[in-house]
Design a protein around this motif. Structure first.
Motif, PDB file in Angstrom:
ATOM      1  N   VAL A  72      -2.753   3.285   3.934  1.00  0.00           N
ATOM      2  CA  VAL A  72      -3.677   2.812   2.897  1.00  0.00           C
ATOM      3  C   VAL A  72      -3.545   1.292   2.727  1.00  0.00           C
ATOM      4  O   VAL A  72      -4.540   0.575   2.550  1.00  0.00           O
ATOM      5  CB  VAL A  72      -3.407   3.544   1.564  1.00  0.00           C
ATOM      6  N   GLY A  73      -2.315   0.792   2.795  1.00  0.00           N
ATOM      7  CA  GLY A  73      -2.108  -0.654   2.676  1.00  0.00           C
ATOM      8  C   GLY A  73      -2.766  -1.431   3.804  1.00  0.00           C
ATOM      9  O   GLY A  73      -3.338  -2.508   3.577  1.00  0.00           O
ATOM     10  N   ILE A  74      -2.696  -0.904   5.035  1.00  0.00           N
ATOM     11  CA  ILE A  74      -3.355  -1.555   6.168  1.00  0.00           C
ATOM     12  C   ILE A  74      -4.860  -1.619   5.941  1.00  0.00           C
ATOM     13  O   ILE A  74      -5.499  -2.662   6.176  1.00  0.00           O
ATOM     14  CB  ILE A  74      -3.029  -0.801   7.471  1.00  0.00           C
ATOM     15  N   GLN A  75      -5.435  -0.521   5.469  1.00  0.00           N
ATOM     16  CA  GLN A  75      -6.867  -0.508   5.219  1.00  0.00           C
ATOM     17  C   GLN A  75      -7.253  -1.491   4.110  1.00  0.00           C
ATOM     18  O   GLN A  75      -8.285  -2.170   4.199  1.00  0.00           O
ATOM     19  CB  GLN A  75      -7.309   0.909   4.855  1.00  0.00           C
ATOM     20  N   ALA A  76      -6.419  -1.602   3.077  1.00  0.00           N
ATOM     21  CA  ALA A  76      -6.706  -2.540   1.993  1.00  0.00           C
ATOM     22  C   ALA A  76      -6.638  -3.983   2.488  1.00  0.00           C
ATOM     23  O   ALA A  76      -7.504  -4.809   2.157  1.00  0.00           O
ATOM     24  CB  ALA A  76      -5.731  -2.316   0.845  1.00  0.00           C
ATOM     25  N   LEU A  77      -5.645  -4.302   3.284  1.00  0.00           N
ATOM     26  CA  LEU A  77      -5.537  -5.655   3.827  1.00  0.00           C
ATOM     27  C   LEU A  77      -6.717  -5.978   4.741  1.00  0.00           C
ATOM     28  O   LEU A  77      -7.247  -7.103   4.719  1.00  0.00           O
ATOM     29  CB  LEU A  77      -4.223  -5.809   4.598  1.00  0.00           C
ATOM     30  N   ALA A  78      -7.122  -5.017   5.549  1.00  0.00           N
ATOM     31  CA  ALA A  78      -8.259  -5.237   6.441  1.00  0.00           C
ATOM     32  C   ALA A  78      -9.545  -5.445   5.645  1.00  0.00           C
ATOM     33  O   ALA A  78     -10.374  -6.303   5.999  1.00  0.00           O
ATOM     34  CB  ALA A  78      -8.405  -4.060   7.405  1.00  0.00           C
ATOM     35  N   GLU A  79      -9.731  -4.694   4.572  1.00  0.00           N
ATOM     36  CA  GLU A  79     -10.927  -4.849   3.742  1.00  0.00           C
ATOM     37  C   GLU A  79     -10.962  -6.217   3.061  1.00  0.00           C
ATOM     38  O   GLU A  79     -12.041  -6.779   2.832  1.00  0.00           O
ATOM     39  CB  GLU A  79     -10.985  -3.738   2.682  1.00  0.00           C
ATOM     40  N   MET A  80      -9.818  -6.785   2.758  1.00  0.00           N
ATOM     41  CA  MET A  80      -9.746  -8.109   2.138  1.00  0.00           C
ATOM     42  C   MET A  80      -9.699  -9.231   3.165  1.00  0.00           C
ATOM     43  O   MET A  80      -9.454 -10.384   2.823  1.00  0.00           O
ATOM     44  CB  MET A  80      -8.516  -8.187   1.220  1.00  0.00           C
ATOM     45  N   ASN A  81      -9.912  -8.868   4.449  1.00  0.00           N
ATOM     46  CA  ASN A  81      -9.881  -9.839   5.546  1.00  0.00           C
ATOM     47  C   ASN A  81      -8.518 -10.534   5.635  1.00  0.00           C
ATOM     48  O   ASN A  81      -8.427 -11.716   5.987  1.00  0.00           O
ATOM     49  CB  ASN A  81     -10.992 -10.881   5.381  1.00  0.00           C
ATOM     50  N   ARG A  82      -7.476  -9.792   5.359  1.00  0.00           N
ATOM     51  CA  ARG A  82      -6.110 -10.296   5.462  1.00  0.00           C
ATOM     52  C   ARG A  82      -5.370  -9.565   6.580  1.00  0.00           C
ATOM     53  O   ARG A  82      -4.181  -9.283   6.482  1.00  0.00           O
ATOM     54  CB  ARG A  82      -5.383 -10.115   4.127  1.00  0.00           C
ATOM     55  N   TRP A  83      -6.097  -9.293   7.665  1.00  0.00           N
ATOM     56  CA  TRP A  83      -5.527  -8.513   8.753  1.00  0.00           C
ATOM     57  C   TRP A  83      -4.380  -9.247   9.446  1.00  0.00           C
ATOM     58  O   TRP A  83      -3.540  -8.619  10.072  1.00  0.00           O
ATOM     59  CB  TRP A  83      -6.613  -8.160   9.767  1.00  0.00           C
ATOM     60  N   ARG A  84      -4.344 -10.572   9.342  1.00  0.00           N
ATOM     61  CA  ARG A  84      -3.243 -11.326   9.963  1.00  0.00           C
ATOM     62  C   ARG A  84      -1.900 -11.000   9.311  1.00  0.00           C
ATOM     63  O   ARG A  84      -0.854 -11.226   9.911  1.00  0.00           O
ATOM     64  CB  ARG A  84      -3.516 -12.823   9.869  1.00  0.00           C
ATOM     65  N   GLU A  85      -1.934 -10.502   8.092  1.00  0.00           N
ATOM     66  CA  GLU A  85      -0.696 -10.208   7.371  1.00  0.00           C
ATOM     67  C   GLU A  85      -0.189  -8.799   7.603  1.00  0.00           C
ATOM     68  O   GLU A  85       0.880  -8.441   7.098  1.00  0.00           O
ATOM     69  CB  GLU A  85      -0.918 -10.422   5.867  1.00  0.00           C
ATOM     70  N   VAL A  86      -0.942  -7.989   8.340  1.00  0.00           N
ATOM     71  CA  VAL A  86      -0.618  -6.566   8.450  1.00  0.00           C
ATOM     72  C   VAL A  86       0.762  -6.354   9.064  1.00  0.00           C
ATOM     73  O   VAL A  86       1.602  -5.612   8.522  1.00  0.00           O
ATOM     74  CB  VAL A  86      -1.703  -5.838   9.265  1.00  0.00           C
ATOM     75  N   LEU A  87       1.014  -6.980  10.195  1.00  0.00           N
ATOM     76  CA  LEU A  87       2.272  -6.719  10.902  1.00  0.00           C
ATOM     77  C   LEU A  87       3.476  -7.192  10.093  1.00  0.00           C
ATOM     78  O   LEU A  87       4.474  -6.464   9.964  1.00  0.00           O
ATOM     79  CB  LEU A  87       2.242  -7.411  12.263  1.00  0.00           C
ATOM     80  N   SER A  88       3.393  -8.403   9.546  1.00  0.00           N
ATOM     81  CA  SER A  88       4.516  -8.893   8.728  1.00  0.00           C
ATOM     82  C   SER A  88       4.691  -8.048   7.466  1.00  0.00           C
ATOM     83  O   SER A  88       5.827  -7.835   7.011  1.00  0.00           O
ATOM     84  CB  SER A  88       4.282 -10.357   8.354  1.00  0.00           C
ATOM     85  N   TRP A  89       3.589  -7.558   6.926  1.00  0.00           N
ATOM     86  CA  TRP A  89       3.673  -6.690   5.743  1.00  0.00           C
ATOM     87  C   TRP A  89       4.373  -5.376   6.083  1.00  0.00           C
ATOM     88  O   TRP A  89       5.204  -4.884   5.311  1.00  0.00           O
ATOM     89  CB  TRP A  89       2.267  -6.429   5.213  1.00  0.00           C
ATOM     90  N   LEU A  90       4.080  -4.808   7.237  1.00  0.00           N
ATOM     91  CA  LEU A  90       4.717  -3.549   7.636  1.00  0.00           C
ATOM     92  C   LEU A  90       6.207  -3.725   7.897  1.00  0.00           C
ATOM     93  O   LEU A  90       7.017  -2.848   7.552  1.00  0.00           O
ATOM     94  CB  LEU A  90       4.034  -3.006   8.892  1.00  0.00           C
ATOM     95  N   LEU A  91       6.576  -4.847   8.512  1.00  0.00           N
ATOM     96  CA  LEU A  91       7.983  -5.063   8.832  1.00  0.00           C
ATOM     97  C   LEU A  91       8.835  -5.281   7.581  1.00  0.00           C
ATOM     98  O   LEU A  91      10.068  -5.230   7.659  1.00  0.00           O
ATOM     99  CB  LEU A  91       8.127  -6.245   9.788  1.00  0.00           C
ATOM    100  N   ARG A  92       8.201  -5.518   6.443  1.00  0.00           N
ATOM    101  CA  ARG A  92       8.959  -5.574   5.191  1.00  0.00           C
ATOM    102  C   ARG A  92       9.544  -4.211   4.848  1.00  0.00           C
ATOM    103  O   ARG A  92      10.580  -4.118   4.168  1.00  0.00           O
ATOM    104  CB  ARG A  92       8.049  -6.034   4.050  1.00  0.00           C
ATOM    105  N   TYR A  93       8.921  -3.153   5.313  1.00  0.00           N
ATOM    106  CA  TYR A  93       9.353  -1.797   4.956  1.00  0.00           C
ATOM    107  C   TYR A  93       9.955  -1.033   6.134  1.00  0.00           C
ATOM    108  O   TYR A  93      10.629  -0.022   5.926  1.00  0.00           O
ATOM    109  CB  TYR A  93       8.160  -1.012   4.394  1.00  0.00           C
ATOM    110  N   TYR A  94       9.721  -1.506   7.370  1.00  0.00           N
ATOM    111  CA  TYR A  94      10.304  -0.825   8.530  1.00  0.00           C
ATOM    112  C   TYR A  94      11.267  -1.717   9.313  1.00  0.00           C
ATOM    113  O   TYR A  94      11.822  -1.266  10.317  1.00  0.00           O
ATOM    114  CB  TYR A  94       9.181  -0.336   9.463  1.00  0.00           C
ATOM    115  N   GLN A  95      11.433  -2.949   8.916  1.00  0.00           N
ATOM    116  CA  GLN A  95      12.409  -3.899   9.451  1.00  0.00           C
ATOM    117  C   GLN A  95      12.175  -4.276  10.924  1.00  0.00           C
ATOM    118  O   GLN A  95      12.111  -5.448  11.264  1.00  0.00           O
ATOM    119  CB  GLN A  95      13.856  -3.382   9.285  1.00  0.00           C
ATOM    120  N   VAL A  96      12.081  -3.306  11.823  1.00  0.00           N
ATOM    121  CA  VAL A  96      11.922  -3.588  13.250  1.00  0.00           C
ATOM    122  C   VAL A  96      10.740  -2.789  13.783  1.00  0.00           C
ATOM    123  O   VAL A  96      10.410  -1.711  13.264  1.00  0.00           O
ATOM    124  CB  VAL A  96      13.210  -3.232  14.041  1.00  0.00           C
ATOM    125  N   PRO A  97      10.061  -3.286  14.847  1.00  0.00           N
ATOM    126  CA  PRO A  97       8.897  -2.561  15.379  1.00  0.00           C
ATOM    127  C   PRO A  97       9.229  -1.170  15.898  1.00  0.00           C
ATOM    128  O   PRO A  97       8.369  -0.276  15.880  1.00  0.00           O
ATOM    129  CB  PRO A  97       8.410  -3.484  16.519  1.00  0.00           C
TER     130      PRO A  97
END
Length: 295
Positions: A72-97
């Motif tokens: 849901v967070g990825i979809q919200a970021l994409a809707e706000m045209n903040r797709w560049r932040e998606v990967l860094s945002w995810l790594l805040r909660y999963y630490q490593v790819p």
């Protein structure tokens, strides 16, 4: 989400599940993307680190809720045209790819491929696919194919794609052959596109050279005409009786300054002066090819 009802969960997954429902409603029904992202961040923060599907330190319910919150967070970021932040945002909660769930990795590959930035997922996908624990997942083959089609091949990484397929123990010989054929076809298309692009550039260069050649020819013609005009003018001025004009000017000076025009002795000088001016005037108004007047 698992089939276990939220009421049977521990307090933390239940709180995260409640935030997930709020985020989904805000995203789909109210189109409030910022608020939906805030609920997702609160839910992932309540679960804490170490609840990824590959860490083995958290219950299955926590991993599923966390994955859903991130989707849901990825979809919200994409809707706000903040797709560049998606990967860094995810790594805040999963630490490593390597700890990204398969569903999230799939969304990231498709997202960055759609926006024309597949290079963002180059190292992320490679790290995830090379992880031993991920190779046991049922989604591994489909993600490998997705990584090849949407990341490696669009970037022209054909050698790396072949090495990845050859070194993959999860794939059987038939699957490897199919992937290698796909890589070969993509490489042929890439080569054809480069040849077409090179041909277009050569044609454009030839057209530019033709235009510049035409302009250069026009400029050369203009310079030739200008040179001829200057030569004609110089020839015309060369034919002017400079000596006679200087003599006439000197005599005029003598008549006006030194002599008295009313005096009979000045008459011969005045006659000579008029004659010189007539001859100079006739020479100026004569054609260019007319020879100069001789004394």
């Amino acid at each position: 989400m698992s089939g276990v009802p939220p009421a049977c969960w521990s307090p933390l997954p239940a709180q995260a599940a409640s935030l997930l429902e709020e985020a989904a409603d805000l995203l789909v029904l109210h189109r409030d993307f910022a608020a939906a992202l805030e609920r997702c961040e609160a839910g992932c923060g309540s679960l804490g680190p170490g609840t990824g599907p590959n860490t083995g330190t958290g219950p299955e319910s926590c991993a599923e809720v966390k994955c859903s919150l991130c989707v849901v967070g990825i979809q919200a970021l994409a809707e706000m045209n903040r797709w560049r932040e998606v990967l860094s945002w995810l790594l805040r909660y999963y630490q490593v790819p390597e700890h990204l769930p398969p569903k999230i990795l799939e969304l990231c590959i498709l997202l960055y491929s759609k926006v024309g930035e597949p290079q963002v997922m180059l190292e992320v996908g490679s790290s995830w696919l090379s992880n031993l624990s991920n190779k046991s997942l049922p989604e591994y083959s489909s993600l490998l194919e997705l990584y090849l089609l949407h990341v490696l091949l669009p970037l022209g990484q054909f050698k790396g794609a072949e090495e990845l397929v050859d070194s993959c123990d999860v794939l059987n010989n038939e699957q490897k052959l199919a992937f290698l054929n796909t890589i070969c076809e993509s490489q042929c298309q890439w080569t054809q596109q480069e040849d077409t692009h090179s041909t277009d550039e050569e044609e454009q260069d030839k057209a530019t050279e033709t235009v510049l050649g035409a302009l250069s020819q026009k400029l050369l013609t203009m310079l030739t005409l200008l040179r001829r005009a200057l030569r004609s003018m110089s020839s015309h001025f060369y034919l002017l009786p400079y000596k006679k004009m200087l003599l006439a000017t000197f005599l005029l000076y003598l008549v006006v300054v030194r002599l008295d025009p009313a005096s009979p002795t000045s008459l011969p000088f005045l006659c000579k002066l008029v004659q010189l001016f007539r001859q100079a005037w006739a020479a100026v108004l004569s054609p260019i090819h007319r020879p100069p007047i001789r004394d």
